[in-house]
Design a protein around this motif. Structure first.
Motif, PDB file in Angstrom:
ATOM      1  N   THR A   1       0.853  -1.029  -0.214  1.00 26.58           N
ATOM      2  CA  THR A   1       0.107  -0.096   0.141  1.00 26.58           C
ATOM      3  C   THR A   1       0.894   1.241   0.049  1.00 26.58           C
ATOM      4  OG1 THR A   1      -0.156  -0.323   2.578  1.00 26.58           O
ATOM      5  CG2 THR A   1      -2.150  -0.926   1.260  1.00 26.58           C
ATOM      6  N   TRP A   2       2.367   1.124   0.237  1.00 28.65           N
ATOM      7  CA  TRP A   2       3.064   2.282   0.004  1.00 28.65           C
ATOM      8  C   TRP A   2       2.950   2.891  -1.233  1.00 28.65           C
ATOM      9  CZ3 TRP A   2       4.823   5.645   3.325  1.00 28.65           C
ATOM     10  CH2 TRP A   2       5.468   5.340   4.618  1.00 28.65           C
ATOM     11  N   PHE A   3       2.790   1.885  -2.496  1.00 26.04           N
ATOM     12  CA  PHE A   3       3.252   2.450  -3.676  1.00 26.04           C
ATOM     13  C   PHE A   3       1.859   2.392  -4.536  1.00 26.04           C
ATOM     14  CE2 PHE A   3       6.308  -0.659  -1.995  1.00 26.04           C
ATOM     15  CZ  PHE A   3       7.434   0.411  -2.069  1.00 26.04           C
ATOM     16  N   HIS A   4       1.639   3.248  -5.227  1.00 27.35           N
ATOM     17  CA  HIS A   4       0.707   3.954  -6.129  1.00 27.35           C
ATOM     18  C   HIS A   4       0.815   4.342  -7.552  1.00 27.35           C
ATOM     19  CE1 HIS A   4      -3.408   5.300  -7.573  1.00 27.35           C
ATOM     20  NE2 HIS A   4      -4.108   4.561  -6.577  1.00 27.35           N
ATOM     21  N   LYS A   5       0.334   3.805  -8.531  1.00 28.42           N
ATOM     22  CA  LYS A   5       0.936   4.478  -9.875  1.00 28.42           C
ATOM     23  C   LYS A   5       0.646   5.675 -10.241  1.00 28.42           C
ATOM     24  CE  LYS A   5       0.151  -0.520 -11.763  1.00 28.42           C
ATOM     25  NZ  LYS A   5      -0.691  -1.095 -12.669  1.00 28.42           N
ATOM     26  N   SER A   6      -0.525   6.219  -9.520  1.00 32.66           N
ATOM     27  CA  SER A   6      -0.688   7.589  -9.549  1.00 32.66           C
ATOM     28  C   SER A   6       0.173   8.815  -8.998  1.00 32.66           C
ATOM     29  CB  SER A   6      -2.300   7.902  -9.246  1.00 32.66           C
ATOM     30  OG  SER A   6      -2.989   6.981 -10.134  1.00 32.66           O
ATOM     31  N   VAL A   7       0.942   8.402  -8.106  1.00 34.11           N
ATOM     32  CA  VAL A   7       1.930   9.483  -7.589  1.00 34.11           C
ATOM     33  C   VAL A   7       2.896  10.049  -8.393  1.00 34.11           C
ATOM     34  CG1 VAL A   7       1.799   8.179  -5.373  1.00 34.11           C
ATOM     35  CG2 VAL A   7       3.606   7.804  -6.910  1.00 34.11           C
ATOM     36  N   LEU A   8       3.074  11.335  -8.327  1.00 35.05           N
ATOM     37  CA  LEU A   8       4.023  12.020  -8.964  1.00 35.05           C
ATOM     38  C   LEU A   8       5.349  11.522  -8.867  1.00 35.05           C
ATOM     39  CD1 LEU A   8       4.697  14.181 -11.095  1.00 35.05           C
ATOM     40  CD2 LEU A   8       4.815  15.884  -8.957  1.00 35.05           C
TER      41      LEU A   8
ATOM     42  N   THR B   1      10.835   6.832 -13.601  1.00 27.35           N
ATOM     43  CA  THR B   1      10.706   8.286 -13.725  1.00 27.35           C
ATOM     44  C   THR B   1      10.053   8.671 -12.115  1.00 27.35           C
ATOM     45  OG1 THR B   1       8.840   8.264 -15.012  1.00 27.35           O
ATOM     46  CG2 THR B   1      10.905   8.499 -16.036  1.00 27.35           C
ATOM     47  N   GLN B   2       9.308   7.889 -11.897  1.00 20.28           N
ATOM     48  CA  GLN B   2       8.652   8.313 -10.439  1.00 20.28           C
ATOM     49  C   GLN B   2       9.410   7.883  -9.262  1.00 20.28           C
ATOM     50  OE1 GLN B   2       5.123   5.387 -11.795  1.00 20.28           O
ATOM     51  NE2 GLN B   2       3.978   7.183 -10.771  1.00 20.28           N
ATOM     52  N   ILE B   3      10.332   7.428  -9.186  1.00 20.45           N
ATOM     53  CA  ILE B   3      11.192   6.776  -8.060  1.00 20.45           C
ATOM     54  C   ILE B   3      12.207   7.520  -7.863  1.00 20.45           C
ATOM     55  CG2 ILE B   3      12.056   4.813  -6.780  1.00 20.45           C
ATOM     56  CD1 ILE B   3      10.281   2.925  -8.924  1.00 20.45           C
ATOM     57  N   ILE B   4      12.697   7.894  -6.635  1.00 14.76           N
ATOM     58  CA  ILE B   4      13.919   8.807  -6.365  1.00 14.76           C
ATOM     59  C   ILE B   4      14.234   8.012  -4.982  1.00 14.76           C
ATOM     60  CG2 ILE B   4      14.859  10.866  -5.531  1.00 14.76           C
ATOM     61  CD1 ILE B   4      12.579  12.269  -7.167  1.00 14.76           C
ATOM     62  N   CYS B   5      15.609   7.565  -5.079  1.00 14.68           N
ATOM     63  CA  CYS B   5      16.255   7.025  -3.783  1.00 14.68           C
ATOM     64  C   CYS B   5      17.254   7.881  -3.282  1.00 14.68           C
ATOM     65  CB  CYS B   5      16.882   5.648  -4.417  1.00 14.68           C
ATOM     66  SG  CYS B   5      17.611   4.872  -3.129  1.00 14.68           S
ATOM     67  N   HIS B   6      16.860   8.675  -2.238  1.00 15.32           N
ATOM     68  CA  HIS B   6      17.675   9.438  -1.544  1.00 15.32           C
ATOM     69  C   HIS B   6      18.243   8.885  -0.161  1.00 15.32           C
ATOM     70  CE1 HIS B   6      17.756  12.661  -4.202  1.00 15.32           C
ATOM     71  NE2 HIS B   6      16.554  13.081  -4.088  1.00 15.32           N
TER      72      HIS B   6
ATOM     73  N   SER C   1      13.443  -1.766  -6.352  1.00 16.92           N
ATOM     74  CA  SER C   1      12.656  -2.926  -6.909  1.00 16.92           C
ATOM     75  C   SER C   1      11.676  -3.248  -6.836  1.00 16.92           C
ATOM     76  CB  SER C   1      13.952  -3.829  -6.795  1.00 16.92           C
ATOM     77  OG  SER C   1      15.099  -3.966  -6.950  1.00 16.92           O
ATOM     78  N   GLN C   2      11.249  -3.058  -5.446  1.00 20.22           N
ATOM     79  CA  GLN C   2       9.879  -3.650  -4.984  1.00 20.22           C
ATOM     80  C   GLN C   2       8.863  -2.398  -5.661  1.00 20.22           C
ATOM     81  OE1 GLN C   2       9.012  -3.706  -0.934  1.00 20.22           O
ATOM     82  NE2 GLN C   2       7.021  -4.519  -1.111  1.00 20.22           N
ATOM     83  N   ALA C   3       9.079  -1.163  -5.585  1.00 21.33           N
ATOM     84  CA  ALA C   3       8.180  -0.250  -6.199  1.00 21.33           C
ATOM     85  C   ALA C   3       8.068  -0.495  -7.767  1.00 21.33           C
ATOM     86  CB  ALA C   3       8.697   1.202  -6.157  1.00 21.33           C
ATOM     87  N   LEU C   4       9.032  -0.793  -8.536  1.00 23.22           N
ATOM     88  CA  LEU C   4       9.000  -1.277 -10.086  1.00 23.22           C
ATOM     89  C   LEU C   4       8.032  -2.403 -10.185  1.00 23.22           C
ATOM     90  CD1 LEU C   4      12.679  -0.672 -11.032  1.00 23.22           C
ATOM     91  CD2 LEU C   4      10.707   0.781 -11.688  1.00 23.22           C
ATOM     92  N   SER C   5       8.307  -3.409  -9.348  1.00 26.15           N
ATOM     93  CA  SER C   5       7.643  -4.502  -9.395  1.00 26.15           C
ATOM     94  C   SER C   5       6.143  -4.466  -9.306  1.00 26.15           C
ATOM     95  CB  SER C   5       8.126  -5.822  -8.525  1.00 26.15           C
ATOM     96  OG  SER C   5       7.483  -5.428  -6.971  1.00 26.15           O
ATOM     97  N   LEU C   6       5.725  -3.492  -8.707  1.00 25.56           N
ATOM     98  CA  LEU C   6       4.136  -3.076  -8.262  1.00 25.56           C
ATOM     99  C   LEU C   6       3.682  -2.066  -9.269  1.00 25.56           C
ATOM    100  CD1 LEU C   6       4.382  -2.953  -4.418  1.00 25.56           C
ATOM    101  CD2 LEU C   6       3.164  -4.629  -5.746  1.00 25.56           C
ATOM    102  N   GLY C   7       4.510  -1.648 -10.276  1.00 26.50           N
ATOM    103  CA  GLY C   7       3.952  -0.850 -11.312  1.00 26.50           C
ATOM    104  C   GLY C   7       4.310   0.472 -11.522  1.00 26.50           C
ATOM    105  N   LEU C   8       5.209   1.069 -10.636  1.00 24.98           N
ATOM    106  CA  LEU C   8       5.578   2.384 -10.608  1.00 24.98           C
ATOM    107  C   LEU C   8       6.865   2.442 -11.921  1.00 24.98           C
ATOM    108  CD1 LEU C   8       4.277   2.653  -7.603  1.00 24.98           C
ATOM    109  CD2 LEU C   8       6.056   4.546  -7.226  1.00 24.98           C
TER     110      LEU C   8
END
Length: 279
Positions: free
Chosen positions: A49-56, A77-82, A67-74
Motif C-alpha cells: 500500500t506504500w506504492f500507487h501508480k498515480s503518484v507524481l 521516472t516516479q522513483i527517487i532513492c535518497h 525494485s519493489q516499487a518497480l514490481s508494483l507498477g511504478l
C-alpha cells in the motif's frame, strides 16, 4: 474544499489510495491538479500500500525498495532513492568520540556500547544490561536509553553496577550519544538502523516487529554491518568479543556502515519536494 495545497506528501502506507481517489473526484473543482507524492519510511520490506501508480514521485530509502516499487507498477521516472529521512542533527559532524564522551560525562577512553529500548523503553533491556555487566570490564562502559519508561530509568539507576553505566530516559541529542559509542544494541527499526549507519556504528539487532521490520535483519547481516540475536547471553558475548579481540572487526563494520549511511537524505528529499512546488 477548505484547503488548496500546492503539494501533498504522504508518509504513511495507508495514505495513498484513499487520498488519490479523493483528489480524482476533486479534479474539476480545482484550478490545476494537486501533485501527490509519497515518502516511504520503511528501509527494506515495504507493504504494497506504500506504492500507487498515480503518484507524481515516490521517495524510497534503498535499491531494495526501488525494485519493489518497480514490481508494483511504478515507473523509474516516479522513483527517487535518497535514503531514509532522519533527524537533521545526524547530518552534522558532532565531534570526536573522546570529545563527546567528555561532554556527556562519560569515560572518554572506554569502549562504549549503547542499549536502546525505543521511545517507550521496551524489550529485554534489564536482562541484556545484566548480562553485559557480567562480561564487560572496568575499561568498558554502557549507555542505556530508556525513552519514556520512567520506571525502567529508576530501576536501572538504582542498581549498583560493576562498571560504568549511564542510564538515560528520553534524550533529544541522540546523535551525540550514538556518535560517541562503538556499537549499538537495538530492535530492527528502520530509523535507528539508518542513524547508526550514518554514525558508522556496528549494530546488534535484538528483535523486530513481525513482518514490518523483519526485512531489516537480512539487510544488516548481508551488508556485514552487524549481527542478530534475541538471547541476552549471546548479545553480551558478542559485545565482549568485539571489545576484547581488538582485531579490527569493529573498525571494518564501522567503515561498511559509513558507506551505507545517507546523511543528506532528509535535505535532498525536502529540496526535491520544494522544486515540485516551484515547477
Amino acid at each position: 474544499m477548505d484547503y488548496n495545497p500546492h503539494l501533498i506528501v504522504s508518509v504513511h502506507p495507508l495514505m495513498q489510495h484513499v487520498p488519490l481517489m479523493s483528489l480524482e473526484r476533486l479534479r474539476d473543482k480545482v484550478a490545476k491538479p494537486i501533485p501527490f507524492t509519497t515518502v516511504v519510511t520503511d528501509l527494506t520490506r515495504c507493504h504494497p500500500t506504500w506504492f500507487h501508480k498515480s503518484v507524481l514521485k515516490c521517495f524510497v530509502a534503498t535499491k531494495i525498495v526501488v525494485s519493489q516499487a518497480l514490481s508494483l507498477g511504478l515507473k523509474t521516472t516516479q522513483i527517487i532513492c535518497h535514503g531514509l529521512p532522519i533527524r537533521p542533527s545526524f547530518s552534522i559532524p558532532a565531534g570526536t568520540r573522546a570529545y563527546l564522551r567528555e561532554k556527556l560525562g562519560m569515560q572518554k577512553d572506554a569502549r562504549t556500547v549503547m542499549l536502546i529500548g525505543g521511545g517507550e523503553g521496551m524489550g529485554k533491556i534489564t536482562e541484556i544490561a545484566e548480562e553485559l555487566s557480567k562480561r564487560l570490564s572496568e575499561t568498558h562502559q554502557l549507555v542505556i536509553i530508556c525513552g519514556n519508561n520512567r520506571s525502567l530509568v529508576e530501576k536501572l539507576s538504582a542498581k549498583i553496577w560493576p562498571f560504568s553505566v549511564h542510564v538515560k530516559g528520553f534524550v533529544h541529542n541522540m546523535s551525540e550519544y550514538m556518535s560517541c559509542c562503538d556499537c549499538v544494541i537495538t530492535k530492527a527499526g528502520p530509523g535507528t538502523i539508518a542513524e547508526a549507519l550514518i554514525c558508522g556504528i556496528p549494530i546488534i539487532l535484538n528483535g523486530c516487529i513481525p513482518c514490518q521490520e523483519e526485512g531489516n535483519i537480512p539487510f544488516v547481516l548481508e551488508n556485514k554491518v552487524g549481527t542478530y540475536s534475541e538471547d541476552p547471553v549471546i548479545i553480551a558475548n558478542t559485545v565482549s568479543e568485539w571489545f576484547d579481540k581488538n582485531d579490527g572487526t569493529l573498525e571494518e563494520m564501522s567503515a561498511r556502515a559509513k558507506l551505507l549511511g545517507r546523511p543528506d537524505a532528509t535535505f535532498n528529499i525536502v529540496r526535491d519536494l520544494a522544486d515540485l512546488v516551484l515547477e
